[in-house]
Design an enzyme around this catalytic site. Structure first.
Site, mmCIF file in Angstrom:
data_model
loop_
_atom_site.group_PDB
_atom_site.id
_atom_site.type_symbol
_atom_site.label_atom_id
_atom_site.label_comp_id
_atom_site.label_asym_id
_atom_site.label_seq_id
_atom_site.Cartn_x
_atom_site.Cartn_y
_atom_site.Cartn_z
ATOM 1 N N CYS A 63 26.192 2.117 -12.024
ATOM 2 C CA CYS A 63 27.153 1.136 -11.489
ATOM 3 C C CYS A 63 27.866 1.774 -10.302
ATOM 4 O O CYS A 63 27.328 2.720 -9.707
ATOM 5 C CB CYS A 63 28.125 0.651 -12.574
ATOM 6 S SG CYS A 63 29.210 1.913 -13.252
ATOM 7 N N ASN A 114 30.837 4.593 -12.390
ATOM 8 C CA ASN A 114 30.368 5.287 -13.601
ATOM 9 C C ASN A 114 31.512 5.525 -14.597
ATOM 10 O O ASN A 114 31.546 6.524 -15.310
ATOM 11 C CB ASN A 114 29.649 6.603 -13.257
ATOM 12 C CG ASN A 114 28.874 7.231 -14.423
ATOM 13 O OD1 ASN A 114 28.701 8.432 -14.473
ATOM 14 N ND2 ASN A 114 28.411 6.422 -15.361
ATOM 15 N N CYS A 147 33.044 2.294 -16.071
ATOM 16 C CA CYS A 147 33.156 1.057 -16.869
ATOM 17 C C CYS A 147 31.788 0.579 -17.348
ATOM 18 O O CYS A 147 31.428 0.748 -18.517
ATOM 19 C CB CYS A 147 33.835 -0.057 -16.068
ATOM 20 S SG CYS A 147 35.516 0.329 -15.543
ATOM 21 N N ARG A 148 31.011 -0.032 -16.455
ATOM 22 C CA ARG A 148 29.785 -0.699 -16.891
ATOM 23 C C ARG A 148 28.667 0.252 -17.273
ATOM 24 O O ARG A 148 28.085 0.119 -18.359
ATOM 25 C CB ARG A 148 29.299 -1.650 -15.770
ATOM 26 C CG ARG A 148 30.238 -2.820 -15.527
ATOM 27 C CD ARG A 148 29.931 -3.527 -14.228
ATOM 28 N NE ARG A 148 30.216 -2.664 -13.066
ATOM 29 C CZ ARG A 148 29.953 -2.970 -11.818
ATOM 30 N NH1 ARG A 148 29.378 -4.126 -11.546
ATOM 31 N NH2 ARG A 148 30.252 -2.137 -10.837
ATOM 32 N N SER A 149 28.318 1.207 -16.387
ATOM 33 C CA SER A 149 27.157 2.053 -16.727
ATOM 34 C C SER A 149 27.400 2.979 -17.923
ATOM 35 O O SER A 149 26.464 3.197 -18.701
ATOM 36 C CB SER A 149 26.626 2.815 -15.510
ATOM 37 O OG SER A 149 27.576 3.695 -14.979
ATOM 38 N N ASP A 197 32.014 -6.650 -12.503
ATOM 39 C CA ASP A 197 32.849 -5.453 -12.490
ATOM 40 C C ASP A 197 34.185 -5.790 -13.161
ATOM 41 O O ASP A 197 34.934 -6.627 -12.652
ATOM 42 C CB ASP A 197 33.057 -5.028 -11.031
ATOM 43 C CG ASP A 197 33.837 -3.741 -10.906
ATOM 44 O OD1 ASP A 197 34.371 -3.255 -11.936
ATOM 45 O OD2 ASP A 197 33.918 -3.225 -9.787
#
Ligand code: 4NP
Length: 156
Positions: A7, A10, A12-14, A123
């Site tokens: 993401c 690195n 939150c999402r990934s 995001d």
């Protein structure tokens, strides 16, 4: 098989995608190495965002031990598949590709759920806890699809 989740930050999402897939491959005893990275260097060395950690803990996928790092060209050598969270991450990763073999490794993770729809994992950084929970659910579903593909030998 080695899979990288990417993401922007690195944090939150990934890391959540990474945490989900790590847990699933461990539970199923699959020989898959999972990691994550961000295209930006803003948060290198940091733990995931507190809100993502709290969401993971609340629903059963802890990610507090992960630390942010930046995506690097070498990742093209170290991973078989590189899943990006949105098209901006995808463009940034592709910008570092050296050849067609590199480019063929890069995908949007939500295309595992809805092929060719090119949807983004939104995001959540400037969002609410509900946005973090939505990310958790989306990535839980997407990583279920990844697991199914691995088990069916369909990840190329
Ligand atoms: P991520 O979220 O890409 O899912 O880790 C973000 C984290 C940090 C920032 C942006 C997005 N930031 O601008 O610092």
């Amino acid at each position: 098989m080695r899979i990288l989740m990417v993401c922007l930050g690195n944090i939150c999402r990934s890391p959540m995608a990474d945490g989900h897939l790590r847990k699933k491959v461990k539970d199923l005893n699959l020989d898959v190495f999972v990691d994550s990275a961000g295209t930006a260097n803003y948060h290198v060395g940091e733990a995931p965002d507190k809100r993502m950690i709290a969401t993971g803990a609340k629903f059963g996928t802890p990610i507090d031990d992960l630390r942010a790092r930046q995506f690097k060209v070498r990742d093209y050598d170290d991973f078989d598949v590189i899943y990006c969270m949105d098209s901006s991450n995808l463009q940034n990763v592709l910008a570092l590709a050296r050849n067609e073999q590199d480019r063929n490794k890069v995908r949007l993770i939500l295309n595992e759920l809805q092929p060719d729809a090119n949807l983004a994992v939104p995001d959540p950084y400037y969002g609410t806890m509900a946005d973090f929970e939505a990310v958790y659910d989306l990535l839980d579903s997407a990583t279920d699809c990844v697991i199914e593909k691995i088990q069916n030998g369909k990840i190329r």
